[in-house]
Design a protein around this motif. Structure first.
Motif, PDB file in Angstrom:
ATOM      1  N   SER A 291      -2.669   8.808  -3.109  1.00 58.48           N
ATOM      2  CA  SER A 291      -2.783  10.125  -2.458  1.00 58.48           C
ATOM      3  C   SER A 291      -3.114  11.203  -3.503  1.00 58.48           C
ATOM      4  CB  SER A 291      -1.529  10.465  -1.657  1.00 58.48           C
ATOM      5  OG  SER A 291      -0.425  10.479  -2.513  1.00 58.48           O
ATOM      6  N   LYS A 292      -2.608  11.011  -4.742  1.00 61.75           N
ATOM      7  CA  LYS A 292      -2.914  11.947  -5.820  1.00 61.75           C
ATOM      8  C   LYS A 292      -4.424  11.978  -6.100  1.00 61.75           C
ATOM      9  CE  LYS A 292      -1.355  11.428 -10.195  1.00 61.75           C
ATOM     10  NZ  LYS A 292      -0.298  11.019 -11.124  1.00 61.75           N
ATOM     11  N   LYS A 293      -5.100  10.829  -5.881  1.00 60.11           N
ATOM     12  CA  LYS A 293      -6.534  10.751  -6.173  1.00 60.11           C
ATOM     13  C   LYS A 293      -7.395  10.935  -4.920  1.00 60.11           C
ATOM     14  CE  LYS A 293      -7.772   7.720  -9.572  1.00 60.11           C
ATOM     15  NZ  LYS A 293      -7.897   6.379 -10.184  1.00 60.11           N
ATOM     16  N   ASN A 294      -6.747  11.301  -3.822  1.00 61.48           N
ATOM     17  CA  ASN A 294      -7.447  11.471  -2.540  1.00 61.48           C
ATOM     18  C   ASN A 294      -8.314  10.277  -2.170  1.00 61.48           C
ATOM     19  OD1 ASN A 294      -6.571  13.998  -1.645  1.00 61.48           O
ATOM     20  ND2 ASN A 294      -7.861  14.979  -3.222  1.00 61.48           N
ATOM     21  N   ILE A 295      -7.761   9.112  -2.356  1.00 63.68           N
ATOM     22  CA  ILE A 295      -8.533   7.890  -2.056  1.00 63.68           C
ATOM     23  C   ILE A 295      -8.433   7.570  -0.563  1.00 63.68           C
ATOM     24  CG2 ILE A 295      -8.465   5.370  -2.403  1.00 63.68           C
ATOM     25  CD1 ILE A 295      -7.969   5.942  -5.370  1.00 63.68           C
ATOM     26  N   ASN A 296      -9.598   7.231   0.019  1.00 64.81           N
ATOM     27  CA  ASN A 296      -9.596   6.849   1.443  1.00 64.81           C
ATOM     28  C   ASN A 296      -9.289   5.364   1.554  1.00 64.81           C
ATOM     29  OD1 ASN A 296     -10.799   9.410   2.277  1.00 64.81           O
ATOM     30  ND2 ASN A 296     -12.575   8.617   1.119  1.00 64.81           N
ATOM     31  N   LEU A 297      -8.458   5.040   2.538  1.00 63.49           N
ATOM     32  CA  LEU A 297      -8.118   3.623   2.720  1.00 63.49           C
ATOM     33  C   LEU A 297      -8.635   3.132   4.061  1.00 63.49           C
ATOM     34  CD1 LEU A 297      -4.498   3.754   1.365  1.00 63.49           C
ATOM     35  CD2 LEU A 297      -6.252   2.218   0.518  1.00 63.49           C
TER      36      LEU A 297
ATOM     37  N   ILE B 128       0.854  -1.198   0.000  1.00 59.78           N
ATOM     38  CA  ILE B 128       0.000   0.000   0.000  1.00 59.78           C
ATOM     39  C   ILE B 128       0.890   1.248   0.000  1.00 59.78           C
ATOM     40  CG2 ILE B 128      -1.706   1.314   1.368  1.00 59.78           C
ATOM     41  CD1 ILE B 128      -2.854  -1.428   2.230  1.00 59.78           C
ATOM     42  N   LEU B 129       1.958   1.183   0.787  1.00 60.81           N
ATOM     43  CA  LEU B 129       2.886   2.325   0.844  1.00 60.81           C
ATOM     44  C   LEU B 129       3.575   2.567  -0.499  1.00 60.81           C
ATOM     45  CD1 LEU B 129       4.729   2.241   4.268  1.00 60.81           C
ATOM     46  CD2 LEU B 129       3.245   4.030   3.339  1.00 60.81           C
ATOM     47  N   LEU B 130       3.916   1.467  -1.175  1.00 53.08           N
ATOM     48  CA  LEU B 130       4.557   1.595  -2.498  1.00 53.08           C
ATOM     49  C   LEU B 130       3.651   2.314  -3.500  1.00 53.08           C
ATOM     50  CD1 LEU B 130       6.333  -1.835  -3.120  1.00 53.08           C
ATOM     51  CD2 LEU B 130       7.406   0.415  -3.070  1.00 53.08           C
ATOM     52  N   LEU B 131       2.336   2.173  -3.269  1.00 52.20           N
ATOM     53  CA  LEU B 131       1.386   2.791  -4.205  1.00 52.20           C
ATOM     54  C   LEU B 131       0.899   4.163  -3.709  1.00 52.20           C
ATOM     55  CD1 LEU B 131      -0.689  -0.447  -4.890  1.00 52.20           C
ATOM     56  CD2 LEU B 131       0.747   0.708  -6.559  1.00 52.20           C
TER      57      LEU B 131
ATOM     58  N   LYS C 242      -6.316   2.314  -9.566  1.00 51.96           N
ATOM     59  CA  LYS C 242      -6.479   2.768 -10.954  1.00 51.96           C
ATOM     60  C   LYS C 242      -7.952   2.906 -11.339  1.00 51.96           C
ATOM     61  CE  LYS C 242      -4.935  -0.020 -14.311  1.00 51.96           C
ATOM     62  NZ  LYS C 242      -3.903  -0.718 -15.065  1.00 51.96           N
ATOM     63  N   PHE C 243      -8.790   1.978 -10.876  1.00 48.67           N
ATOM     64  CA  PHE C 243     -10.188   1.977 -11.315  1.00 48.67           C
ATOM     65  C   PHE C 243     -11.130   2.636 -10.310  1.00 48.67           C
ATOM     66  CE2 PHE C 243      -8.213  -1.573 -13.657  1.00 48.67           C
ATOM     67  CZ  PHE C 243      -8.415  -1.086 -14.943  1.00 48.67           C
TER      68      PHE C 243
ATOM     69  N   ILE D  23       0.910 -10.401  -6.141  1.00 49.96           N
ATOM     70  CA  ILE D  23      -0.555 -10.518  -6.014  1.00 49.96           C
ATOM     71  C   ILE D  23      -1.105  -9.190  -5.514  1.00 49.96           C
ATOM     72  CG2 ILE D  23      -2.484 -11.815  -5.015  1.00 49.96           C
ATOM     73  CD1 ILE D  23      -0.530 -14.032  -4.224  1.00 49.96           C
ATOM     74  N   TRP D  24      -0.548  -8.742  -4.369  1.00 48.35           N
ATOM     75  CA  TRP D  24      -1.121  -7.552  -3.711  1.00 48.35           C
ATOM     76  C   TRP D  24      -0.886  -6.289  -4.543  1.00 48.35           C
ATOM     77  CZ3 TRP D  24      -3.374 -11.047  -1.438  1.00 48.35           C
ATOM     78  CH2 TRP D  24      -2.727 -12.057  -0.748  1.00 48.35           C
ATOM     79  N   LEU D  25       0.313  -6.186  -5.146  1.00 48.59           N
ATOM     80  CA  LEU D  25       0.596  -4.979  -5.943  1.00 48.59           C
ATOM     81  C   LEU D  25      -0.374  -4.868  -7.120  1.00 48.59           C
ATOM     82  CD1 LEU D  25       4.492  -4.756  -5.961  1.00 48.59           C
ATOM     83  CD2 LEU D  25       2.892  -3.083  -5.029  1.00 48.59           C
ATOM     84  N   ASN D  26      -0.687  -5.986  -7.727  1.00 46.40           N
ATOM     85  CA  ASN D  26      -1.600  -5.939  -8.875  1.00 46.40           C
ATOM     86  C   ASN D  26      -3.037  -5.641  -8.467  1.00 46.40           C
ATOM     87  OD1 ASN D  26      -0.145  -6.301 -11.347  1.00 46.40           O
ATOM     88  ND2 ASN D  26       0.441  -8.306 -10.557  1.00 46.40           N
ATOM     89  N   ILE D  27      -3.508  -6.323  -7.442  1.00 45.00           N
ATOM     90  CA  ILE D  27      -4.911  -6.101  -7.029  1.00 45.00           C
ATOM     91  C   ILE D  27      -5.078  -4.685  -6.483  1.00 45.00           C
ATOM     92  CG2 ILE D  27      -6.753  -6.865  -5.493  1.00 45.00           C
ATOM     93  CD1 ILE D  27      -5.620  -9.608  -5.553  1.00 45.00           C
TER      94      ILE D  27
END
Ligand code: ADP
Length: 347
Positions: free
Chosen positions: A218-224, A210-213, A253-254, A243-247
């Motif tokens: 953060s650019k999209k202001n997504i809440n986690l 999650i940190l790698l992404l 992305k979507f 697995i985790w990086l792709n999902i």
């Protein structure tokens, strides 16, 4: 020997017995016929002559019956030999019609038909892969070449120059990531077991991904929303991170700006579960059917930022680990990916 084989053996024995009886009966009939037609000769003939007549008659009649019966058994075998020969030469369209009532032969015909079908679909899949592969590689190269040519012109503004350079950099990144994904996928597909296993914390690994992404979400202001229970896992750490990086990468992305992604992991008696849900664009049923196919990209607006290999790769790793991956989605509502992994005994 199973019940079917015993039945077949009994049937063949009865058949041979019937052939023998049949030829015996027929030779007696032949003798009677000789007796009726050549009455005098029959009465005066030496016993050896009569035995010879009976022998010749039973041989001719027995051979006739055997030929007739063996045609019934050998015809499908001949067709089988011919069909297998065609398959060996690469003609996978061969299919045999089954007009035989013998269970074993029916089974053999069905198996050969299935084998031809499987080989045919593998061949089609290979051709599809090569077509897709060539297409996916050619597109960015053509684009890079086109923009590089534009840069060669003298009359372009600084702004255009910057735009073209950005496109070239993005397309080169795409090519690089596609090559490494294909290499990884090929490597994992040729691999049958997970090697270099170590003990690590799965929840911690997901947090690191999650940190790698972070830049992207953060650019999209997504809440986690994270609910990650501590799980000590024994597997190949590097491999599982794909697995985790792709999902997670797809979820980011979507999912549009301001959206929410929930990540959950827990362990119960039999399995470890990782669930990633987003309230992004979702997928229709057709897209959902193909998401794990190589090079498949469902959403055309995001085609430039991916190569359709991510989920194929993730699925291969999950399968290698003995787990299952599935997705539930509703167009316009969001998507949930569920990964279930077996509990390893070293945990
Ligand atoms: P890529 O992301 O490079 O297009 P993937 O193999 O990772 O390729 O995904 C295949 C397709 O699955 C995507 O193109 C997209 O249509 C669909 N998909 C995957 N994850 C999601 C998601 N979280 N929300 C909506 N669609 C998704």
């Amino acid at each position: 020997m199973n019940k079917r084989q015993i039945t077949l053996h009994i049937a063949v024995s009865v058949l041979i017995f019937l052939i023998l009886i049949g030829s015996g009966v027929m030779s007696i009939l032949a003798l009677l016929l000789v007796r009726i037609i050549y009455r005098d000769l029959f009465l005066t003939a030496a016993p050896l002559t009569l035995i010879s007549v009976a022998f010749v008659a039973s041989t001719v009649i027995g051979t006739g019956i055997s030929l007739f019966v063996s045609r019934f058994f050998l015809k499908p075998v001949d067709t089988l030999i011919e069909s297998v020969g065609k398959i060996a030469k690469g003609d996978f369209s061969v299919r045999m019609t089954n007009k035989n009532n013998v269970f074993e032969i029916t089974e053999l015909i069905n198996s050969v038909n299935n084998m031809a079908e499987e080989l045919g679909s593998t061949e089609m899949f290979r051709n599809d892969f090569i077509n897709n592969f060539s297409h996916e590689f050619k597109t960015p190269i053509v684009s890079i070449k086109g923009f590089a040519k534009q840069l060669q012109k003298d009359n372009i503004s600084e702004e255009q120059k910057k735009e073209y350079i950005d496109i070239i950099v993005n397309e080169s990144d795409r090519l690089a990531s596609m090559s490494s994904n294909i290499l990884l996928l090929t490597k994992f597909e040729n691999q049958q077991i997970v090697t270099d296993k170590t003990k690590f914390y799965l929840d911690e690994q997901i947090r690191k991904c999650i940190l790698l992404l972070e830049k992207q979400w953060s650019k999209k202001n997504i809440n986690l929303n994270l609910d990650l229970k501590e799980i000590l896992y024994y597997s190949n750490e590097e491999m599982m991170s794909h697995i985790w990086l792709n999902i997670l990468g797809n979820a980011v992305k979507f999912t549009p700006d301001g959206g929410t992604i929930a990540v959950k992991c827990y362990q119960d008696l039999n399995s470890v579960s990782v669930i990633v849900s987003d309230n992004g664009i979702g997928m229709d049923d057709k897209t959902q059917k193909h998401i794990f196919d190589k090079f498949y990209q469902g959403d055309s607006s995001h085609k430039s930022s991916g190569n359709g290999l991510g989920l194929a790769l993730a699925r291969r790793v999950v399968i290698l680990c003995g787990g299952k991956i599935s997705a539930k989605s509703q167009k316009g509502k969001g998507t949930t990916f569920i990964v279930r992994l077996p509990v390893t005994n070293q945990q």
